[in-house]
Design a protein around this motif. Structure first.
Motif, PDB file in Angstrom:
ATOM      1  N   CYS A  59     -26.674   5.182 121.888  1.00  0.00           N
ATOM      2  CA  CYS A  59     -28.128   5.313 121.916  1.00  0.00           C
ATOM      3  C   CYS A  59     -28.651   4.672 123.202  1.00  0.00           C
ATOM      4  CB  CYS A  59     -28.751   4.659 120.689  1.00  0.00           C
ATOM      5  SG  CYS A  59     -28.279   2.934 120.486  1.00  0.00           S
ATOM      6  N   THR A  60     -29.968   4.686 123.384  1.00  0.00           N
ATOM      7  CA  THR A  60     -30.563   4.106 124.582  1.00  0.00           C
ATOM      8  C   THR A  60     -30.160   2.643 124.723  1.00  0.00           C
ATOM      9  OG1 THR A  60     -32.468   5.588 124.362  1.00  0.00           O
ATOM     10  CG2 THR A  60     -32.715   3.679 125.807  1.00  0.00           C
ATOM     11  N   GLY A  61     -29.643   2.299 125.900  1.00  0.00           N
ATOM     12  CA  GLY A  61     -29.202   0.946 126.164  1.00  0.00           C
ATOM     13  C   GLY A  61     -27.696   0.787 126.209  1.00  0.00           C
ATOM     14  N   TRP A  62     -26.953   1.831 125.798  1.00  0.00           N
ATOM     15  CA  TRP A  62     -25.506   1.687 125.757  1.00  0.00           C
ATOM     16  C   TRP A  62     -24.909   1.483 127.143  1.00  0.00           C
ATOM     17  CZ3 TRP A  62     -22.155   4.659 128.474  1.00  0.00           C
ATOM     18  CH2 TRP A  62     -22.601   5.914 128.918  1.00  0.00           C
ATOM     19  N   ARG A  63     -25.593   1.969 128.179  1.00  0.00           N
ATOM     20  CA  ARG A  63     -25.004   1.869 129.513  1.00  0.00           C
ATOM     21  C   ARG A  63     -24.858   0.416 129.955  1.00  0.00           C
ATOM     22  NH1 ARG A  63     -26.995   4.661 135.260  1.00  0.00           N
ATOM     23  NH2 ARG A  63     -25.566   3.437 136.583  1.00  0.00           N
ATOM     24  N   TYR A  64     -25.939  -0.348 129.883  1.00  0.00           N
ATOM     25  CA  TYR A  64     -25.847  -1.723 130.379  1.00  0.00           C
ATOM     26  C   TYR A  64     -24.945  -2.577 129.488  1.00  0.00           C
ATOM     27  CZ  TYR A  64     -28.869  -4.344 127.101  1.00  0.00           C
ATOM     28  OH  TYR A  64     -29.386  -4.986 126.012  1.00  0.00           O
ATOM     29  N   VAL A  65     -24.902  -2.258 128.187  1.00  0.00           N
ATOM     30  CA  VAL A  65     -24.048  -3.027 127.284  1.00  0.00           C
ATOM     31  C   VAL A  65     -22.572  -2.782 127.607  1.00  0.00           C
ATOM     32  CG1 VAL A  65     -23.362  -3.367 124.879  1.00  0.00           C
ATOM     33  CG2 VAL A  65     -25.776  -3.085 125.462  1.00  0.00           C
ATOM     34  N   THR A  66     -22.193  -1.522 127.813  1.00  0.00           N
ATOM     35  CA  THR A  66     -20.798  -1.239 128.144  1.00  0.00           C
ATOM     36  C   THR A  66     -20.425  -1.804 129.514  1.00  0.00           C
ATOM     37  OG1 THR A  66     -21.447   0.948 129.028  1.00  0.00           O
ATOM     38  CG2 THR A  66     -20.707   0.848 126.733  1.00  0.00           C
ATOM     39  N   GLU A  67     -21.360  -1.799 130.450  1.00  0.00           N
ATOM     40  CA  GLU A  67     -21.076  -2.371 131.758  1.00  0.00           C
ATOM     41  C   GLU A  67     -20.830  -3.869 131.666  1.00  0.00           C
ATOM     42  OE1 GLU A  67     -23.616   0.819 134.516  1.00  0.00           O
ATOM     43  OE2 GLU A  67     -24.455  -1.152 134.016  1.00  0.00           O
ATOM     44  N   GLU A  68     -21.627  -4.559 130.863  1.00  0.00           N
ATOM     45  CA  GLU A  68     -21.434  -6.002 130.703  1.00  0.00           C
ATOM     46  C   GLU A  68     -20.152  -6.306 129.929  1.00  0.00           C
ATOM     47  OE1 GLU A  68     -23.021  -8.432 132.117  1.00  0.00           O
ATOM     48  OE2 GLU A  68     -24.272  -6.973 133.164  1.00  0.00           O
ATOM     49  N   LEU A  69     -19.831  -5.484 128.946  1.00  0.00           N
ATOM     50  CA  LEU A  69     -18.573  -5.675 128.222  1.00  0.00           C
ATOM     51  C   LEU A  69     -17.376  -5.497 129.153  1.00  0.00           C
ATOM     52  CD1 LEU A  69     -19.343  -3.785 124.876  1.00  0.00           C
ATOM     53  CD2 LEU A  69     -19.086  -6.251 125.163  1.00  0.00           C
ATOM     54  N   ALA A  70     -17.426  -4.454 129.982  1.00  0.00           N
ATOM     55  CA  ALA A  70     -16.323  -4.222 130.917  1.00  0.00           C
ATOM     56  C   ALA A  70     -16.201  -5.362 131.913  1.00  0.00           C
ATOM     57  CB  ALA A  70     -16.530  -2.890 131.636  1.00  0.00           C
ATOM     58  N   ALA A  71     -17.339  -5.868 132.407  1.00  0.00           N
ATOM     59  CA  ALA A  71     -17.306  -6.974 133.366  1.00  0.00           C
ATOM     60  C   ALA A  71     -16.714  -8.229 132.740  1.00  0.00           C
ATOM     61  CB  ALA A  71     -18.717  -7.255 133.888  1.00  0.00           C
ATOM     62  N   ALA A  72     -16.878  -8.401 131.423  1.00  0.00           N
ATOM     63  CA  ALA A  72     -16.334  -9.564 130.725  1.00  0.00           C
ATOM     64  C   ALA A  72     -14.900  -9.351 130.254  1.00  0.00           C
ATOM     65  CB  ALA A  72     -17.219  -9.911 129.530  1.00  0.00           C
ATOM     66  N   GLY A  73     -14.317  -8.175 130.573  1.00  0.00           N
ATOM     67  CA  GLY A  73     -12.949  -7.892 130.158  1.00  0.00           C
ATOM     68  C   GLY A  73     -12.812  -7.537 128.698  1.00  0.00           C
ATOM     69  N   ILE A  74     -13.881  -7.029 128.098  1.00  0.00           N
ATOM     70  CA  ILE A  74     -13.891  -6.677 126.684  1.00  0.00           C
ATOM     71  C   ILE A  74     -13.875  -5.158 126.551  1.00  0.00           C
ATOM     72  CG2 ILE A  74     -15.239  -6.793 124.548  1.00  0.00           C
ATOM     73  CD1 ILE A  74     -16.360  -9.448 125.547  1.00  0.00           C
TER      74      ILE A  74
END
Length: 357
Positions: A59-74
């Motif tokens: 849904c709206t907002g998934w882009r920044y959440v996945t980017e932050e998860l990837a940056a944290a190695g999650i």
């Protein structure tokens, strides 16, 4: 994964629910307010770990959440919203952020999450440009329709189809407005013309950016070269939404993803069959339909099929038929290219005299 969790995204907060599969401990809470900075700070709880995975809806907002998860190695897993809701079954309790986060966590832990493909950064940027251009096209159409509505509402002579295309026609429109419309009606038309000028200026800028992006994206260049009626923006949209290795097991699923398949109802009391599903990316559906209309030209390679369908049905059905063909052909071409279709390269220089508008 020792830690499996779900994230429910809202504008004000992100609700989390995660399970440590080693200790059996479950933690729930909220990251508030929602945003990159606060989410990034919360993700520091998992610093140094490579055994964490979270699921979230697309849904709206998934882009920044996945980017932050990837940056944290999650590991990030994006679920298809409709299929995720269907997996819940019949609703027996109130739907809340806590229940949604728990539902996502359970689906991920059980291996039942209906996952969506997460595009690379350059594809997300191209999608954003295409969405902005499409929004401007709809806004342009809306302002044109407002002008025609004002003339009709005040009983003025009907405007022709090309009333807004040339400087001469615009001058004639303004003259007609002064002669036949009230003061308020003239203000409405003048405002609409100013808005159209601003929208067209921004559209020209975006159109150049889209053409440049299409020239640099491998899949878009190949589609524009191999498919009749597919220009750079259309090829770019098809690559952004259909490209990637293993995206579709068959071209029929690509047509369904674009929302161009025909719905069928087996129960009574609902609309008759024969309507498009209209699910999936609206931009992809729009560009495919516009490309399908080019087969109405006598010089088009598939004109005979287009003409036969038009004679049997109508021009709209014929264009939709060609749009489905284009989606299937694009799916096969992009499947051959695999992930190479999404690579950004410098295209060969265009020879002098071969520049296209």
């Amino acid at each position: 994964m020792p830690i499996v969790g779900g994230l429910d995204i809202h504008r004000k907060q992100v609700t989390f629910d995660y399970l440590d599969t080693v200790t059996g401990e479950v933690r729930r809470g909220q990251v508030s307010p929602a945003g990159r900075a606060h989410l990034r700070a919360w993700l520091r709880h998992f610093a140094g770990r490579d055994d964490v995975a979270f699921a979230l809806e697309g849904c709206t907002g998934w882009r920044y959440v996945t980017e932050e998860l990837a940056a944290a190695g999650i590991a990030a897993h994006v679920g298809e919203p409709a299929d995720t809701a269907f997996a819940r079954g019949r609703k027996r309790h109130a739907k809340t952020g806590k229940t949604d986060a728990r539902h996502l966590r359970q689906l991920l832990a059980d291996g039942r999450l209906p996952e969506c493909w997460i595009p690379p950064a350059q594809i997300l940027e191209c999608r954003a440009l295409l969405e902005a251009y499409h929004d401007l096209r709809r806004e342009h159409t809306a302002w044109v329709e407002r002008i025609h509505a004002v003339f009709f509402h005040q009983g003025a002579p009907r405007l022709g189809e090309g009333a807004l295309r040339t400087e001469r026609s615009l001058a004639a429109l303004q003259k007609a407005a002064a002669a036949h419309l009230s003061a308020a009606g003239q203000l409405q038309v003048a405002t609409a013309l100013d808005m159209l000028a601003a929208v067209e200026a921004r559209m020209d800028t975006l159109r150049r950016q889209l053409r440049e992006a299409a020239r640099r994206l491998t899949g878009a260049r190949v589609l524009a070269d191999r498919l009749y009626g597919v220009g750079p923006p259309t090829a770019l949209a098809m690559t952004c939404w259909l490209g990637g290795a293993g995206r579709f097991s068959s071209s029929r699923k690509a047509v369904r993803f674009a929302g161009l398949d025909v719905t069928v109802y087996s129960s009574g009391g609902k609309r008759s069959p024969g309507h498009l599903s209209r699910q999936g990316p609206e931009i992809l559906r729009w560009v495919a339909y516009e490309a399908g209309k080019t087969y109405g030209r006598a010089s088009a390679p598939g004109h005979d099929h287009y003409a036969a369908v038009k004679d049997r049905q109508d021009g709209k059905i014929a264009a939709l038929s060609q749009a489905r063909r284009l989606i299937r052909q694009a799916c096969h071409i992009l499947a051959e290219l695999g992930d190479d279709a999404l690579t950004v390269t410098l295209p060969p220089p265009v020879p002098a005299g071969d520049h296209h508008p």
